[in-house]
Motif scaffolding. Structure first.
Motif, PDB file in Angstrom:
ATOM      1  N   ILE A 135       0.858  -1.240  -0.051  1.00 50.58           N
ATOM      2  CA  ILE A 135      -0.234   0.033  -0.066  1.00 50.58           C
ATOM      3  C   ILE A 135       1.036   0.933   0.083  1.00 50.58           C
ATOM      4  O   ILE A 135       1.834   1.219   0.777  1.00 50.58           O
ATOM      5  CB  ILE A 135      -0.795  -0.064   1.273  1.00 50.58           C
ATOM      6  CG1 ILE A 135      -1.941  -1.122   1.242  1.00 50.58           C
ATOM      7  CG2 ILE A 135      -1.779   1.202   1.401  1.00 50.58           C
ATOM      8  CD1 ILE A 135      -2.814  -1.338   2.289  1.00 50.58           C
TER       9      ILE A 135
ATOM     10  N   LEU B 268      -1.688   6.402   1.115  1.00 47.21           N
ATOM     11  CA  LEU B 268      -2.816   6.037   1.418  1.00 47.21           C
ATOM     12  C   LEU B 268      -2.655   5.275   2.877  1.00 47.21           C
ATOM     13  O   LEU B 268      -3.663   5.155   3.450  1.00 47.21           O
ATOM     14  CB  LEU B 268      -2.973   4.829   0.251  1.00 47.21           C
ATOM     15  CG  LEU B 268      -4.270   3.830   0.722  1.00 47.21           C
ATOM     16  CD1 LEU B 268      -5.673   4.755   0.722  1.00 47.21           C
ATOM     17  CD2 LEU B 268      -4.418   2.872  -0.594  1.00 47.21           C
ATOM     18  N   ARG B 269      -1.702   4.539   3.119  1.00 49.86           N
ATOM     19  CA  ARG B 269      -1.503   4.087   4.461  1.00 49.86           C
ATOM     20  C   ARG B 269      -1.767   5.058   5.530  1.00 49.86           C
ATOM     21  O   ARG B 269      -2.259   4.808   6.642  1.00 49.86           O
ATOM     22  CB  ARG B 269       0.048   3.238   4.596  1.00 49.86           C
ATOM     23  CG  ARG B 269       0.184   2.600   5.977  1.00 49.86           C
ATOM     24  CD  ARG B 269       1.506   1.920   5.852  1.00 49.86           C
ATOM     25  NE  ARG B 269       2.645   2.446   5.481  1.00 49.86           N
ATOM     26  CZ  ARG B 269       3.246   2.398   4.315  1.00 49.86           C
ATOM     27  NH1 ARG B 269       3.015   1.494   3.577  1.00 49.86           N
ATOM     28  NH2 ARG B 269       4.570   2.991   4.167  1.00 49.86           N
TER      29      ARG B 269
ATOM     30  N   ALA C 196      -3.400   7.917   5.376  1.00 49.18           N
ATOM     31  CA  ALA C 196      -4.822   8.245   5.332  1.00 49.18           C
ATOM     32  C   ALA C 196      -5.519   7.323   6.046  1.00 49.18           C
ATOM     33  O   ALA C 196      -6.437   7.513   6.682  1.00 49.18           O
ATOM     34  CB  ALA C 196      -5.231   8.375   3.870  1.00 49.18           C
ATOM     35  N   LEU C 197      -5.444   5.957   5.953  1.00 48.54           N
ATOM     36  CA  LEU C 197      -6.131   4.955   6.639  1.00 48.54           C
ATOM     37  C   LEU C 197      -5.633   4.864   7.904  1.00 48.54           C
ATOM     38  O   LEU C 197      -6.652   4.963   8.871  1.00 48.54           O
ATOM     39  CB  LEU C 197      -5.744   3.655   5.945  1.00 48.54           C
ATOM     40  CG  LEU C 197      -6.192   3.306   4.633  1.00 48.54           C
ATOM     41  CD1 LEU C 197      -5.365   1.941   4.120  1.00 48.54           C
ATOM     42  CD2 LEU C 197      -7.654   3.004   4.407  1.00 48.54           C
TER      43      LEU C 197
ATOM     44  N   SER D  63      -7.760   7.904   9.451  1.00 51.05           N
ATOM     45  CA  SER D  63      -9.097   7.668   9.142  1.00 51.05           C
ATOM     46  C   SER D  63      -9.471   7.051  10.604  1.00 51.05           C
ATOM     47  O   SER D  63     -10.484   7.406  11.347  1.00 51.05           O
ATOM     48  CB  SER D  63      -9.560   6.824   8.115  1.00 51.05           C
ATOM     49  OG  SER D  63      -9.320   7.558   6.835  1.00 51.05           O
TER      50      SER D  63
ATOM     51  N   LEU E 296     -12.265   8.229   5.878  1.00 51.03           N
ATOM     52  CA  LEU E 296     -11.254   8.117   4.948  1.00 51.03           C
ATOM     53  C   LEU E 296     -11.160   9.302   4.160  1.00 51.03           C
ATOM     54  O   LEU E 296      -9.878   9.793   3.932  1.00 51.03           O
ATOM     55  CB  LEU E 296     -11.556   6.920   3.828  1.00 51.03           C
ATOM     56  CG  LEU E 296     -10.419   6.835   2.815  1.00 51.03           C
ATOM     57  CD1 LEU E 296      -9.245   6.592   3.224  1.00 51.03           C
ATOM     58  CD2 LEU E 296     -10.882   5.661   2.016  1.00 51.03           C
TER      59      LEU E 296
ATOM     60  N   LEU F 109      -7.757  11.717   3.888  1.00 53.14           N
ATOM     61  CA  LEU F 109      -7.291  11.960   2.579  1.00 53.14           C
ATOM     62  C   LEU F 109      -6.896  13.452   2.482  1.00 53.14           C
ATOM     63  O   LEU F 109      -5.972  14.138   1.727  1.00 53.14           O
ATOM     64  CB  LEU F 109      -8.097  11.331   1.516  1.00 53.14           C
ATOM     65  CG  LEU F 109      -7.783   9.813   1.348  1.00 53.14           C
ATOM     66  CD1 LEU F 109      -9.264   9.572   0.260  1.00 53.14           C
ATOM     67  CD2 LEU F 109      -6.433   9.575   0.815  1.00 53.14           C
TER      68      LEU F 109
ATOM     69  N   ASP G  27      -3.439  15.174   2.631  1.00 57.38           N
ATOM     70  CA  ASP G  27      -2.533  14.969   1.375  1.00 57.38           C
ATOM     71  C   ASP G  27      -2.630  16.147   0.551  1.00 57.38           C
ATOM     72  O   ASP G  27      -3.695  16.747   0.089  1.00 57.38           O
ATOM     73  CB  ASP G  27      -2.882  13.677   0.710  1.00 57.38           C
ATOM     74  CG  ASP G  27      -1.965  13.306  -0.477  1.00 57.38           C
ATOM     75  OD1 ASP G  27      -1.632  14.106  -1.503  1.00 57.38           O
ATOM     76  OD2 ASP G  27      -1.432  12.094  -0.491  1.00 57.38           O
TER      77      ASP G  27
ATOM     78  N   VAL H 243      -4.367  15.568  -2.809  1.00 57.90           N
ATOM     79  CA  VAL H 243      -6.004  15.563  -2.650  1.00 57.90           C
ATOM     80  C   VAL H 243      -6.551  16.820  -2.593  1.00 57.90           C
ATOM     81  O   VAL H 243      -7.439  17.266  -3.150  1.00 57.90           O
ATOM     82  CB  VAL H 243      -6.131  14.544  -1.638  1.00 57.90           C
ATOM     83  CG1 VAL H 243      -7.837  14.773  -1.237  1.00 57.90           C
ATOM     84  CG2 VAL H 243      -5.777  13.079  -1.623  1.00 57.90           C
TER      85      VAL H 243
END
Length: 75
Positions: A7, A11-12, A14-15, A18, A35, A39, A42, A45
């Motif tokens: 991953i 993304l890791r 952001a997860l 979350s 989520l 994000l 970032d 984003v």
């Protein structure tokens, strides 16, 4: 021989964010809205939302309001 899926670091993060947000708010479960909150940290984003005509600060505020009023909390 199969390897475990990798991953991307963004993304890791952001997860992770979350799950932390859901835990901090004592929410019963993690949603897509959690989520999206993760994000929003970032820069890419943030740029994508602005390119689509959105306002990241407003979106964050509205997401927090939604999460506060719509997601069941743990006792």
């Amino acid at each position: 021989m199969s390897s475990s899926p990798r991953i991307a670091k963004g993304l890791r993060e952001a997860l992770r964010h979350s799950f932390e947000e859901a835990t901090k708010q004592r929410h019963e479960y993690v949603t897509l809205e959690h989520l999206l909150v993760g994000l929003l940290d970032d820069e890419k984003v943030d740029d994508a939302i602005r390119a689509c005509g959105g306002t990241p600060k407003r979106l964050r505020r509205e997401l927090h309001a939604f999460l506060e009023t719509s997601i069941p909390k743990l006792p």
